[in-house]
Design an enzyme around this catalytic site. Structure first.
Site, short mmCIF file in Angstrom:
data_model
loop_
_atom_site.label_atom_id
_atom_site.label_comp_id
_atom_site.label_asym_id
_atom_site.label_seq_id
_atom_site.Cartn_x
_atom_site.Cartn_y
_atom_site.Cartn_z
N TYR A 119 44.47 48.23 46.34
CA TYR A 119 45.13 47.05 45.75
C TYR A 119 44.98 47.06 44.23
O TYR A 119 45.95 46.94 43.48
CB TYR A 119 44.54 45.77 46.34
CG TYR A 119 44.85 44.55 45.51
CD1 TYR A 119 46.11 43.95 45.55
CD2 TYR A 119 43.90 44.01 44.63
CE1 TYR A 119 46.41 42.87 44.75
CE2 TYR A 119 44.19 42.93 43.82
CZ TYR A 119 45.45 42.35 43.89
OH TYR A 119 45.74 41.29 43.09
N SER A 137 46.31 41.58 37.03
CA SER A 137 45.10 40.92 37.49
C SER A 137 43.90 41.37 36.67
O SER A 137 43.84 42.52 36.20
CB SER A 137 44.89 41.29 38.96
OG SER A 137 43.59 40.97 39.37
N ALA A 138 42.91 40.49 36.58
CA ALA A 138 41.65 40.84 35.93
C ALA A 138 40.93 41.94 36.69
O ALA A 138 39.99 42.54 36.17
CB ALA A 138 40.76 39.61 35.84
N LYS A 171 47.76 47.57 40.90
CA LYS A 171 47.92 46.72 39.70
C LYS A 171 47.91 47.59 38.45
O LYS A 171 48.72 47.42 37.54
CB LYS A 171 46.82 45.65 39.63
CG LYS A 171 46.96 44.55 40.68
CD LYS A 171 48.16 43.67 40.41
CE LYS A 171 48.40 42.64 41.50
NZ LYS A 171 49.75 42.08 41.50
N ASN A 231 39.49 34.34 49.86
CA ASN A 231 39.16 33.76 48.55
C ASN A 231 38.29 32.52 48.70
O ASN A 231 38.33 31.82 49.71
CB ASN A 231 40.42 33.44 47.77
CG ASN A 231 41.18 34.70 47.39
OD1 ASN A 231 42.30 34.92 47.84
ND2 ASN A 231 40.57 35.54 46.59
N SER A 250 57.18 37.88 54.35
CA SER A 250 56.26 38.65 55.20
C SER A 250 54.87 38.03 55.21
O SER A 250 54.09 38.27 56.12
CB SER A 250 56.18 40.10 54.71
OG SER A 250 55.53 40.15 53.45
N1 UDP Z 1 32.93 34.14 47.55
C1 UDP Z 1 31.95 33.61 48.37
N2 UDP Z 1 32.31 33.25 49.63
C2 UDP Z 1 33.58 33.38 50.12
C3 UDP Z 1 34.56 33.90 49.25
C4 UDP Z 1 34.20 34.29 47.98
O1 UDP Z 1 30.79 33.49 47.98
O2 UDP Z 1 33.82 33.04 51.29
C5 UDP Z 1 32.57 34.52 46.17
C6 UDP Z 1 32.80 35.99 45.87
O3 UDP Z 1 31.67 36.73 46.23
C7 UDP Z 1 33.06 35.96 44.37
C8 UDP Z 1 33.73 34.59 44.12
O4 UDP Z 1 33.42 33.81 45.28
O5 UDP Z 1 31.83 35.96 43.67
C9 UDP Z 1 35.24 34.68 43.98
O6 UDP Z 1 35.75 35.42 45.07
P1 UDP Z 1 37.30 35.45 45.41
O7 UDP Z 1 37.46 36.30 46.66
O8 UDP Z 1 37.87 34.07 45.46
O9 UDP Z 1 37.96 36.18 44.16
P2 UDP Z 1 37.63 37.60 43.46
O10 UDP Z 1 36.94 37.27 42.18
O11 UDP Z 1 36.83 38.41 44.40
O12 UDP Z 1 38.99 38.17 43.21
#
Ligand code: UDP
Length: 338
Positions: free
Chosen positions: A150, A125-126, A154, A199, A36
């Site tokens: 979400y 997940s953390a 978890k 991400n 999916s």
């Molecule tokens: N982040 C960012 N720009 C993006 C995507 C993420 O600055 O386009 C930052 C986000 O604010 C966080 C870190 O990168 O501080 C990791 O974000 P991600 O979404 O990869 O993982 P998360 O820790 O939120 O699960």
């Protein structure tokens, strides 16, 4: 005789890397996925890396009869459950979709595992730690209220596993991943986000290749050394190897408790800006980025104390962030045919 591991969601980013490591460690792996949220790229990549075609079953674990049939027709020693929706923002907009899919599928797996004597590894997940009061976080750090459906799924799935283990004499492990990034060194499997990536690393690689115009760094006024958020970025191959250690521990009967939880991270905090700079440096590319307002719901700083996993699983992260970011870039170039 080799043992069999069922990998639900085995065609996805984490599932495909775990499949490779399990198979290389001598396990027979059955991949099951409803496709999916992915196409066949990673499944084909897994087969290419291993030089053989792995059994693949297209199915949805929300289908209880199909789940039971799969466990009845195969002697499955352990199941690893990845088949879940994972977009935080979408889960806020469509909570019923998330609760139905992520909870139903895991309940069906637990029922089948109970009926067939299968060990269960849950991909947690953390995110369950929320904004921790103290970093690094240990497995004993309190779980904070989830900030999204979400995150809630978890926490709930961890509790489902804990309660089933207590009630039915099962064995289970939850691995709490920090931020998995990178790709297999072969560049044959990796992350394949649909649409605009949420991400950080896929957004970086897509910006570097020219698919996105500019990376937004969400917030540079946080109370951290350079003002950007701190995370624990864990290499996807290192992370995959942790699953082999956890499955070994379960099937070899080496668990101290029937339900165990392990943090899977490096123990090293890295800021968004440090990650961006490391990417530019190791790959020799200039990244177009700008500072943007904070993203709602972002945790300021979270990283793992992974010492329990080292002591009990005999696992620790070995790859440098430079190696990981080089692999992520090689994968993006592979996708672009470069
Ligand atoms: N982040 C960012 N720009 C993006 C995507 C993420 O600055 O386009 C930052 C986000 O604010 C966080 C870190 O990168 O501080 C990791 O974000 P991600 O979404 O990869 O993982 P998360 O820790 O939120 O699960």
């Amino acid at each position: 005789m080799s043992k069999t591991v069922l990998v639900s969601g085995g065609a996805g980013f984490i599932g495909s890397h775990v499949t490779v490591e399990l198979s290389q460690a001598g396990y027979d792996v059955i991949i099951a996925d409803n496709m999916s949220n992915c196409d066949e790229t990673n499944y084909n990549g897994v087969c290419a890396i291993l030089g053989k075609k792995l059994p693949f079953i297209k199915m949805d674990f929300c289908d209880q009869a199909a789940t039971d049939k799969l466990f009845s027709e195969n002697k499955i020693d352990a199941v690893i459950h990845f088949a879940a929706f994972k977009a935080v923002g979408e889960s806020v907009a469509e909570p019923i979709k998330y609760y139905k899919n992520n909870l139903d599928s895991f309940l069906n797996i637990l029922q089948a595992a109970k009926d067939h004597g299968t060990h269960v590894l849950f991909s947690s997940s953390a995110t369950v730690y929320g904004e921790p009061d103290v970093a690094p976080v240990t497995e004993q750090s309190p779980r904070k209220s989830a900030t999204s459906p979400y995150g809630n799924t978890k926490q709930m799935c961890e509790d489902f596993l804990r309660d089933c283990v207590a009630a039915y004499g099962m064995h289970g492990i939850a691995l709490r991943y920090f931020n998995p990034i990178g790709a297999h060194p072969s560049a044959l499997i990796g992350e394949l986000p649909r649409g605009i990536p949420n991400n950080l690393v896929p957004f970086i690689t897509q910006t570097a290749i020219g698919k996105r115009e500019c990376l937004n760094i969400f917030g540079n006024d946080y109370p951290t050394p350079d003002g950007t958020c701190l995370r624990d970025y864990i290499d996807i191959v290192d992370l995959a190897k942790a699953h082999v250690c956890a499955v070994n521990r379960m099937v070899e009967g080496r668990m101290d408790e029937p339900y165990e939880i392990f943090n899977i991270g490096t123990g090293r905090p890295l800021s968004v800006l440090e990650l961006v700079n490391a990417f530019q440096q190791v790959n020799g590319v200039k990244l177009n980025y700008r500072f943007a307002p904070r993203r709602e719901g972002d945790t300021i700083a979270v990283w793992a104390d992974p010492s329990l996993a080292e002591r009990k699983l005999g696992w620790k992260a070995t790859r440098t962030v430079e190696e990981t970011l080089a692999a992520a870039w090689a994968w993006e170039k592979h996708l672009a045919g470069k």
